[in-house]
Write an enzyme that holds these catalytic residues in place. Structure first.
Site, PDB file in Angstrom:
ATOM      1  N   ASP A   7       0.885  -1.164   0.000  1.00 40.67           N
ATOM      2  CA  ASP A   7       0.000   0.000   0.000  1.00 40.67           C
ATOM      3  C   ASP A   7       0.927   1.220   0.000  1.00 40.67           C
ATOM      4  O   ASP A   7       1.422   1.625   1.047  1.00 40.67           O
ATOM      5  CB  ASP A   7      -0.866  -0.020   1.264  1.00 40.67           C
ATOM      6  CG  ASP A   7      -1.688   1.243   1.410  1.00 40.67           C
ATOM      7  OD1 ASP A   7      -1.966   1.900   0.390  1.00 40.67           O
ATOM      8  OD2 ASP A   7      -2.037   1.584   2.559  1.00 40.67           O
ATOM      9  N   GLU A  71      -1.672  -1.440  -4.623  1.00 42.22           N
ATOM     10  CA  GLU A  71      -2.837  -0.566  -4.804  1.00 42.22           C
ATOM     11  C   GLU A  71      -2.612   0.403  -5.951  1.00 42.22           C
ATOM     12  O   GLU A  71      -1.528   0.954  -6.112  1.00 42.22           O
ATOM     13  CB  GLU A  71      -3.078   0.255  -3.522  1.00 42.22           C
ATOM     14  CG  GLU A  71      -3.848  -0.488  -2.474  1.00 42.22           C
ATOM     15  CD  GLU A  71      -4.492   0.445  -1.434  1.00 42.22           C
ATOM     16  OE1 GLU A  71      -4.514   1.671  -1.641  1.00 42.22           O
ATOM     17  OE2 GLU A  71      -4.963  -0.075  -0.421  1.00 42.22           O
ATOM     18  N   ASP A 144      -1.785   0.770   8.013  1.00 42.74           N
ATOM     19  CA  ASP A 144      -1.047   0.731   6.748  1.00 42.74           C
ATOM     20  C   ASP A 144      -0.486  -0.668   6.492  1.00 42.74           C
ATOM     21  O   ASP A 144      -0.513  -1.157   5.359  1.00 42.74           O
ATOM     22  CB  ASP A 144       0.119   1.736   6.766  1.00 42.74           C
ATOM     23  CG  ASP A 144      -0.364   3.178   6.772  1.00 42.74           C
ATOM     24  OD1 ASP A 144      -1.180   3.525   5.897  1.00 42.74           O
ATOM     25  OD2 ASP A 144       0.057   3.948   7.643  1.00 42.74           O
TER      26      ASP A 144
END
Lengths: 168, 168
Positions: A7, A71, A144
């Site tokens: 991410d 992502e 995260d």
């Protein structure tokens, strides 16, 4: 099959390494490592990109993942933030490509939909489902890190579908 | 003083290497090399980023520039295009940082203002002034290459101002 999920972020990039022991009858997904790569806000962008690149290379060297699940960042509201994120994502893609990894990209909503069942899931719901799918005692911290693991899971759960269909 | 100027793009990245022989009385700016790094549109983004990174590293190895002068990309109209540009810019900044180069960033309008005298200058005006400032027989082709050279000139012309002021 080893999947590195990422991410991307400029201040904090979450990551998770997940393996799929396909030979085993069930409970075959397991978490190898997860965490957050942080760079110092006082440093210039190029210094931070260098730090991020080195850390990602180190994770790849440690676990030799087959796939990078990452992502997409094309959906944020603030253009400047999104473009800076693009820089971070660029060096992550570079590191993966240099190691000959397969690369799978997912919009954030698709990752949430695959892992939680709802594209608009909260960060806490993602943490909860990540912990459940990987049979962890507690959810990965911070969120995260859980988002990085969720990206890896999105790849593994999606990749499984055709296999199950063939069995039927 | 050797400056590498870069106009980042995903399909075509213009670059120019310019030296400043400060010891000489006049006409001290000269063009060493300029060109365009192209990547194949049919390749995936990560493959293209890898190609761009390798080419930039090769140019840096060839000329050992002290400074990277690079266009900002925070001003485009299309978010997706700008974010993809961010990826390209990320790997260029990484390559420069890894070589310990100083990094100077300029909005496109500032480069045009410094080189041509007008922030809204056309690509042809930039080509013309680049050729004139470097005493070239013809303008660098294509315009992307001229834009890379213009970025390098923006650094060298701006860096000179305080020196001239001190002389006065």
């Amino acid at each position: 099959m080893i999947v590195l999920g990422i991410d991307p972020g400029t201040a904090a990039t979450g990551y998770g390494v997940v393996t799929d022991h396909s030979g085993e009858p069930r409970g075959s997904l397991s978490l190898v490592e997860c965490g957050v790569i942080r760079t110092a806000p006082r440093d210039g962008l190029s210094v931070r990109l260098c730090g991020l690149y080195d850390e990602v290379r180190a994770i790849i060297a440690r676990h030799k993942p087959d796939v990078l699940a990452i992502e997409d960042v094309f959906y944020a509201k603030n253009v400047r933030t999104t473009v800076v994120l693009g820089h971070a994502r660029g060096v992550v893609l570079l590191a993966a490509q240099q190691s000959g990894m397969r690369i799978a990209e997912y919009p954030p909503a698709e990752i949430k939909k695959t892992v939680v069942g709802a594209g608009a899931a909260t960060k806490e719901q993602v943490q909860f489902m990540v912990a459940r799918l990987l049979r962890l005692k507690s959810a990965p911290q911070p969120t995260d890190a859980a988002d990085g693991v969720a990206a890896a899971l999105a790849y593994l759960l999606t990749a499984r579908v055709p296999r199950l269909e063939r069995v039927r």
